[in-house]
Write a protein that holds these residues in place. Structure first.
Motif, mmCIF file in Angstrom:
data_model
loop_
_atom_site.group_PDB
_atom_site.id
_atom_site.type_symbol
_atom_site.label_atom_id
_atom_site.label_comp_id
_atom_site.label_asym_id
_atom_site.label_seq_id
_atom_site.Cartn_x
_atom_site.Cartn_y
_atom_site.Cartn_z
ATOM 1 N N VAL A 272 0.850 -1.205 0.000
ATOM 2 C CA VAL A 272 0.000 0.000 0.000
ATOM 3 C C VAL A 272 0.882 1.250 0.000
ATOM 4 N N TYR A 273 1.895 1.285 0.879
ATOM 5 C CA TYR A 273 2.754 2.475 0.974
ATOM 6 C C TYR A 273 3.451 2.752 -0.355
ATOM 7 N N VAL A 274 3.980 1.696 -0.976
ATOM 8 C CA VAL A 274 4.738 1.894 -2.212
ATOM 9 C C VAL A 274 3.814 2.379 -3.327
ATOM 10 N N SER A 275 2.604 1.830 -3.403
ATOM 11 C CA SER A 275 1.743 2.310 -4.487
ATOM 12 C C SER A 275 1.275 3.741 -4.212
ATOM 13 N N LYS A 276 1.107 4.121 -2.929
ATOM 14 C CA LYS A 276 0.757 5.521 -2.613
ATOM 15 C C LYS A 276 1.897 6.450 -3.032
ATOM 16 N N LYS A 277 3.124 6.008 -2.819
ATOM 17 C CA LYS A 277 4.288 6.833 -3.163
ATOM 18 C C LYS A 277 4.333 7.035 -4.682
ATOM 19 N N LYS A 278 4.079 5.954 -5.412
ATOM 20 C CA LYS A 278 4.101 6.060 -6.879
ATOM 21 C C LYS A 278 3.012 7.026 -7.367
ATOM 22 N N LYS A 279 1.835 6.911 -6.761
ATOM 23 C CA LYS A 279 0.700 7.747 -7.169
ATOM 24 C C LYS A 279 0.990 9.224 -6.877
ATOM 25 N N LEU A 280 1.503 9.506 -5.687
ATOM 26 C CA LEU A 280 1.783 10.907 -5.348
ATOM 27 C C LEU A 280 2.869 11.453 -6.275
ATOM 28 N N ALA A 281 3.918 10.633 -6.503
ATOM 29 C CA ALA A 281 5.004 11.083 -7.380
ATOM 30 C C ALA A 281 4.432 11.494 -8.736
ATOM 31 N N ALA A 282 3.581 10.633 -9.311
ATOM 32 C CA ALA A 282 3.020 10.922 -10.640
ATOM 33 C C ALA A 282 2.236 12.230 -10.612
ATOM 34 N N SER A 283 1.495 12.460 -9.519
ATOM 35 C CA SER A 283 0.669 13.673 -9.461
ATOM 36 C C SER A 283 1.522 14.936 -9.347
ATOM 37 N N LEU A 284 2.781 14.780 -8.942
ATOM 38 C CA LEU A 284 3.662 15.949 -8.785
ATOM 39 C C LEU A 284 4.629 16.116 -9.958
ATOM 40 N N GLY A 285 4.521 15.200 -10.931
ATOM 41 C CA GLY A 285 5.426 15.298 -12.079
ATOM 42 C C GLY A 285 6.773 14.631 -11.831
ATOM 43 N N ILE A 286 6.771 13.648 -10.941
ATOM 44 C CA ILE A 286 8.009 12.895 -10.671
ATOM 45 C C ILE A 286 7.756 11.464 -11.149
ATOM 46 N N SER A 287 8.613 10.943 -12.010
ATOM 47 C CA SER A 287 8.360 9.585 -12.480
ATOM 48 C C SER A 287 8.963 8.583 -11.494
ATOM 49 N N SER A 288 8.452 7.365 -11.525
ATOM 50 C CA SER A 288 8.967 6.359 -10.593
ATOM 51 C C SER A 288 8.789 4.971 -11.182
ATOM 52 N N THR A 289 9.581 4.029 -10.683
ATOM 53 C CA THR A 289 9.446 2.622 -11.063
ATOM 54 C C THR A 289 9.421 1.801 -9.785
ATOM 55 N N ILE A 290 8.454 0.874 -9.709
ATOM 56 C CA ILE A 290 8.428 -0.048 -8.561
ATOM 57 C C ILE A 290 9.190 -1.311 -8.956
ATOM 58 N N TYR A 291 10.156 -1.704 -8.135
ATOM 59 C CA TYR A 291 10.861 -2.977 -8.315
ATOM 60 C C TYR A 291 10.344 -3.916 -7.236
ATOM 61 N N LYS A 292 9.448 -4.796 -7.634
ATOM 62 C CA LYS A 292 8.815 -5.712 -6.677
ATOM 63 C C LYS A 292 9.553 -7.054 -6.733
ATOM 64 N N LEU A 293 10.153 -7.437 -5.626
ATOM 65 C CA LEU A 293 10.885 -8.703 -5.574
ATOM 66 C C LEU A 293 10.182 -9.645 -4.592
ATOM 67 N N ASP A 294 10.224 -10.945 -4.894
ATOM 68 C CA ASP A 294 9.454 -11.827 -4.013
ATOM 69 C C ASP A 294 10.191 -12.108 -2.705
ATOM 70 N N ARG A 295 9.443 -12.677 -1.753
ATOM 71 C CA ARG A 295 9.964 -12.796 -0.384
ATOM 72 C C ARG A 295 11.178 -13.707 -0.265
ATOM 73 N N ASN A 296 11.399 -14.565 -1.273
ATOM 74 C CA ASN A 296 12.566 -15.456 -1.204
ATOM 75 C C ASN A 296 13.791 -14.881 -1.928
ATOM 76 N N THR A 297 13.703 -13.606 -2.298
ATOM 77 C CA THR A 297 14.829 -12.971 -2.990
ATOM 78 C C THR A 297 16.114 -13.145 -2.180
ATOM 79 N N GLY A 298 17.188 -13.534 -2.875
ATOM 80 C CA GLY A 298 18.463 -13.742 -2.184
ATOM 81 C C GLY A 298 19.253 -12.445 -2.080
ATOM 82 N N GLU A 299 20.294 -12.495 -1.257
ATOM 83 C CA GLU A 299 21.127 -11.312 -1.028
ATOM 84 C C GLU A 299 21.765 -10.821 -2.328
ATOM 85 N N ILE A 300 22.234 -11.782 -3.151
ATOM 86 C CA ILE A 300 22.964 -11.391 -4.363
ATOM 87 C C ILE A 300 22.040 -10.658 -5.331
#
Ligand code: NAP
Length: 286
Positions: free
Chosen positions: A47-75
């Protein structure tokens, strides 16, 4: 009865200024861009990340969400952070907390280039805050300071008690308020006589993460109370978000108080955008 500090309205006004600053940067040929890294399946983080993306867009700031799954490794996470550090189109990087248990937040935040560290949480940027030399401070503490200034334009000499000493809220907030010449007391789970100490404060800030933790016994009449806590509870069969403060009880004693929701939360997101523009200007020499 307290004055209610409306964080939503205050953040909206602040965002109007941020939008103008974003437009100025765009006129100079640069599109500010934030990378939002979200690892795992924490529903609040989504929820927080999508709110951040939405607000950014409304202010003229572009953004990309990098969604990684819970088993993502350190590397894999390290590779992503390093590639964003090297990408000249990315000016700001946010690593959403919490990370899944097997990934240490402090280890990975310190892989972010401090010049792209939008939440001011790398060891280098926290050190700069400590040495009164920071350009980008953590967003939630900045939002709290902004709300406090709407009630107290000058907080110099006031006694602020902060409950919580995390690296994202309590510790940087204590430093920020100290830099503003407050007398600061930081309390935590090993502190004794919490209500008694808090009752000596002119400003009381709670960042604990426990519903109804702060009752009227913590509050001296006339205190300004800032509730950073965000707690999801079930009441009468319905899901609800509440802060740490027993709002109905404390509002009868405090001079001013933030509600939850619509208190500190909107300010945190607004300061993320504010910081992103500072980083963009600095990286692009604007
Ligand atoms: P955290 O890392 O869990 O830290 C909680 C702090 O509260 C710790 O310092 C802990 O003490 C202290 N604490 C816990 N139980 C206590 C007790 N019984 N008495 C005194 N102190 C106690 O949490 P956080 O990340 O700082 O977040 C705190 C809250 O703020 C959460 O509800 C979070 O969701 C919310 N939050 C809101 C925003 C926003 O924008 N509104 C942003 C960030 C966080 P120890 O250090 O001794 O364990």
């Amino acid at each position: 009865m307290s004055r209610i500090i409306n964080g939503k309205e205050i953040a909206e006004k602040f965002c109007d200024q941020i939008k103008l600053r974003a437009e100025e940067i765009q006129k100079q040929g640069t599109e500010p861009h934030i990378a939002l890294i979200n690892v795992g399946d924490d529903p609040a983080s989504d929820v927080y990340v999508s709110k951040k993306k939405k607000l950014a867009a409304s202010l003229g700031i572009s953004s990309t969400i990098y969604k990684l799954d819970r088993n993502t490794g350190e590397i894999e996470l390290e590779k992503l952070i390093r590639s964003l550090n090297d990408d000249s189109k990315v000016h700001a990087i946010l690593l959403q907390s919490p990370l899944p248990d097997h990934l240490n937040f402090r280890k990975f935040i310190d892989m972010v280039n401090p010049e792209k560290d939008v939440d001011g949480l790398t060891t280098i940027n926290l050190g700069k805050l400590f040495s009164c030399n920071s350009e980008v401070s953590p967003c939630t503490p900045l939002g709290v300071l902004h709300l406090l200034n709407t009630v107290h334009p000058d907080i110099s000499g006031l006694h602020a008690a902060i409950i919580g000493r995390s690296f994202i809220v309590g510790r940087p907030l204590a430093q920020l308020l100290l830099n503003e010449n407050c007398t600061v007391t930081t309390l935590h789970s090993r502190s004794k006589n919490l209500p008694e100490i808090c009752r000596t404060a002119d400003i009381l800030i709670s960042a604990v993460g426990r519903p109804l933790f702060v009752g009227k016994e913590f509050v001296k009449p006339g205190t300004t109370v800032i509730d950073v806590g965000v707690n999801r509870i079930e009441k009468d069969g319905a899901k609800k978000i509440v802060g740490d403060v027993n709002f109905d009880e404390v509002k009868e004693i405090a001079a001013a108080i933030t509600p939850v929701p619509n208190g500190v939360g909107p300010m945190t997101v607004a300061y993320l955008m504010h910081n992103a523009l500072i980083l963009t200007r600095r990286l692009c020499h604007l």
